[in-house]
Design a protein around this motif. Sequence first.
Motif, PDB file in Angstrom:
ATOM      1  N   ILE A 177       0.856  -1.185   0.000  1.00 62.70           N
ATOM      2  CA  ILE A 177       0.000   0.000   0.000  1.00 62.70           C
ATOM      3  C   ILE A 177       0.893   1.235   0.000  1.00 62.70           C
ATOM      4  CG2 ILE A 177      -1.725   1.325   1.288  1.00 62.70           C
ATOM      5  CD1 ILE A 177      -2.685  -1.322   2.473  1.00 62.70           C
ATOM      6  N   SER A 178       0.729   2.080  -0.990  1.00 61.61           N
ATOM      7  CA  SER A 178       1.525   3.308  -1.077  1.00 61.61           C
ATOM      8  C   SER A 178       0.910   4.394  -0.197  1.00 61.61           C
ATOM      9  CB  SER A 178       1.586   3.808  -2.519  1.00 61.61           C
ATOM     10  OG  SER A 178       0.307   4.282  -2.920  1.00 61.61           O
ATOM     11  N   ILE A 179       1.691   5.396   0.090  1.00 59.02           N
ATOM     12  CA  ILE A 179       1.181   6.529   0.857  1.00 59.02           C
ATOM     13  C   ILE A 179       0.023   7.178   0.104  1.00 59.02           C
ATOM     14  CG2 ILE A 179       1.726   8.866   1.650  1.00 59.02           C
ATOM     15  CD1 ILE A 179       4.441   7.830   2.527  1.00 59.02           C
ATOM     16  N   ARG A 180       0.172   7.303  -1.188  1.00 63.30           N
ATOM     17  CA  ARG A 180      -0.898   7.915  -1.996  1.00 63.30           C
ATOM     18  C   ARG A 180      -2.196   7.118  -1.890  1.00 63.30           C
ATOM     19  NH1 ARG A 180      -1.874   8.239  -8.283  1.00 63.30           N
ATOM     20  NH2 ARG A 180      -3.201  10.060  -8.288  1.00 63.30           N
ATOM     21  N   ASP A 181      -2.094   5.797  -2.046  1.00 67.28           N
ATOM     22  CA  ASP A 181      -3.292   4.959  -1.985  1.00 67.28           C
ATOM     23  C   ASP A 181      -3.941   4.996  -0.605  1.00 67.28           C
ATOM     24  OD1 ASP A 181      -2.942   4.252  -4.627  1.00 67.28           O
ATOM     25  OD2 ASP A 181      -1.943   2.352  -4.164  1.00 67.28           O
ATOM     26  N   LEU A 182      -3.113   4.946   0.428  1.00 66.24           N
ATOM     27  CA  LEU A 182      -3.659   4.977   1.787  1.00 66.24           C
ATOM     28  C   LEU A 182      -4.312   6.327   2.077  1.00 66.24           C
ATOM     29  CD1 LEU A 182      -4.110   3.541   4.449  1.00 66.24           C
ATOM     30  CD2 LEU A 182      -1.823   4.284   5.166  1.00 66.24           C
ATOM     31  N   ALA A 183      -3.682   7.389   1.649  1.00 70.48           N
ATOM     32  CA  ALA A 183      -4.260   8.724   1.849  1.00 70.48           C
ATOM     33  C   ALA A 183      -5.624   8.827   1.170  1.00 70.48           C
ATOM     34  CB  ALA A 183      -3.311   9.794   1.311  1.00 70.48           C
ATOM     35  N   LEU A 184      -5.724   8.351  -0.050  1.00 68.36           N
ATOM     36  CA  LEU A 184      -7.009   8.370  -0.754  1.00 68.36           C
ATOM     37  C   LEU A 184      -8.051   7.540  -0.011  1.00 68.36           C
ATOM     38  CD1 LEU A 184      -5.853   7.989  -4.471  1.00 68.36           C
ATOM     39  CD2 LEU A 184      -6.978   9.974  -3.452  1.00 68.36           C
ATOM     40  N   GLU A 185      -7.624   6.399   0.484  1.00 69.99           N
ATOM     41  CA  GLU A 185      -8.532   5.478   1.171  1.00 69.99           C
ATOM     42  C   GLU A 185      -9.102   6.089   2.457  1.00 69.99           C
ATOM     43  OE1 GLU A 185     -10.544   1.854   1.240  1.00 69.99           O
ATOM     44  OE2 GLU A 185      -9.083   2.434  -0.275  1.00 69.99           O
TER      45      GLU A 185
ATOM     46  N   THR B  33      -5.047  14.189   2.174  1.00 68.83           N
ATOM     47  CA  THR B  33      -4.078  14.373   1.099  1.00 68.83           C
ATOM     48  C   THR B  33      -2.823  13.545   1.369  1.00 68.83           C
ATOM     49  OG1 THR B  33      -2.956  16.240   2.136  1.00 68.83           O
ATOM     50  CG2 THR B  33      -4.857  16.748   0.709  1.00 68.83           C
ATOM     51  N   GLU B  34      -2.096  13.278   0.303  1.00 72.79           N
ATOM     52  CA  GLU B  34      -0.840  12.551   0.421  1.00 72.79           C
ATOM     53  C   GLU B  34       0.142  13.313   1.307  1.00 72.79           C
ATOM     54  OE1 GLU B  34       2.688  10.844  -2.490  1.00 72.79           O
ATOM     55  OE2 GLU B  34       0.809  11.528  -3.377  1.00 72.79           O
ATOM     56  N   ARG B  35       0.198  14.619   1.132  1.00 69.18           N
ATOM     57  CA  ARG B  35       1.104  15.442   1.937  1.00 69.18           C
ATOM     58  C   ARG B  35       0.748  15.372   3.421  1.00 69.18           C
ATOM     59  NH1 ARG B  35       3.102  21.469   0.590  1.00 69.18           N
ATOM     60  NH2 ARG B  35       4.569  21.623   2.309  1.00 69.18           N
ATOM     61  N   SER B  36      -0.537  15.417   3.713  1.00 76.43           N
ATOM     62  CA  SER B  36      -0.992  15.335   5.096  1.00 76.43           C
ATOM     63  C   SER B  36      -0.593  13.992   5.711  1.00 76.43           C
ATOM     64  CB  SER B  36      -2.505  15.512   5.159  1.00 76.43           C
ATOM     65  OG  SER B  36      -2.965  15.458   6.480  1.00 76.43           O
ATOM     66  N   LEU B  37      -0.757  12.913   4.970  1.00 81.99           N
ATOM     67  CA  LEU B  37      -0.377  11.594   5.483  1.00 81.99           C
ATOM     68  C   LEU B  37       1.131  11.516   5.688  1.00 81.99           C
ATOM     69  CD1 LEU B  37      -1.124   8.807   6.440  1.00 81.99           C
ATOM     70  CD2 LEU B  37      -1.086   8.036   4.051  1.00 81.99           C
ATOM     71  N   ARG B  38       1.907  12.049   4.773  1.00 89.64           N
ATOM     72  CA  ARG B  38       3.369  12.063   4.947  1.00 89.64           C
ATOM     73  C   ARG B  38       3.756  12.827   6.216  1.00 89.64           C
ATOM     74  NH1 ARG B  38       6.210  10.106   0.768  1.00 89.64           N
ATOM     75  NH2 ARG B  38       5.173   9.988  -1.239  1.00 89.64           N
ATOM     76  N   ASN B  39       3.115  13.965   6.444  1.00 89.49           N
ATOM     77  CA  ASN B  39       3.394  14.736   7.653  1.00 89.49           C
ATOM     78  C   ASN B  39       3.053  13.941   8.915  1.00 89.49           C
ATOM     79  OD1 ASN B  39       4.400  17.001   6.364  1.00 89.49           O
ATOM     80  ND2 ASN B  39       2.432  18.058   6.348  1.00 89.49           N
ATOM     81  N   LYS B  40       1.975  13.226   8.885  1.00 84.36           N
ATOM     82  CA  LYS B  40       1.556  12.435  10.041  1.00 84.36           C
ATOM     83  C   LYS B  40       2.510  11.271  10.277  1.00 84.36           C
ATOM     84  CE  LYS B  40      -3.185  13.859   9.434  1.00 84.36           C
ATOM     85  NZ  LYS B  40      -4.099  14.008  10.535  1.00 84.36           N
ATOM     86  N   ILE B  41       2.895  10.579   9.227  1.00 86.17           N
ATOM     87  CA  ILE B  41       3.830   9.457   9.367  1.00 86.17           C
ATOM     88  C   ILE B  41       5.187   9.939   9.870  1.00 86.17           C
ATOM     89  CG2 ILE B  41       5.157   7.738   8.072  1.00 86.17           C
ATOM     90  CD1 ILE B  41       2.611   7.266   6.390  1.00 86.17           C
ATOM     91  N   ASN B  42       5.593  11.125   9.453  1.00 87.28           N
ATOM     92  CA  ASN B  42       6.882  11.677   9.877  1.00 87.28           C
ATOM     93  C   ASN B  42       6.813  12.389  11.222  1.00 87.28           C
ATOM     94  OD1 ASN B  42       8.392  10.755   7.667  1.00 87.28           O
ATOM     95  ND2 ASN B  42       7.629  12.438   6.416  1.00 87.28           N
TER      96      ASN B  42
END
Length: 65
Positions: free
Chosen positions: A14-22, A26-35
């Motif tokens: 599962i990519s960050i993009r796919d998980l964010a959509l799911e 946004t992808e950026r928001s998910l990256r910020n949360k994971i980091n």
Amino acid sequence: MYRVLRGEMVKADISIRDLALEIGITERSLRNKINGVTAFTWNEVLEIRRIVSPATSLEELFKAS
């Protein structure tokens, strides 16, 4: 950073993009949360576990490292 979460995402293919959509962010928001830049909401935590690794405990999946 949530290394266990990232590892489980790789295992589940599962990519960050796919998980964010799911989960509806946004992808950026998910990256910020994971980091660790911003915090996950409780609903996001539950949805991510359901999608990525339902068998993994929340404590393990979201253990900050």
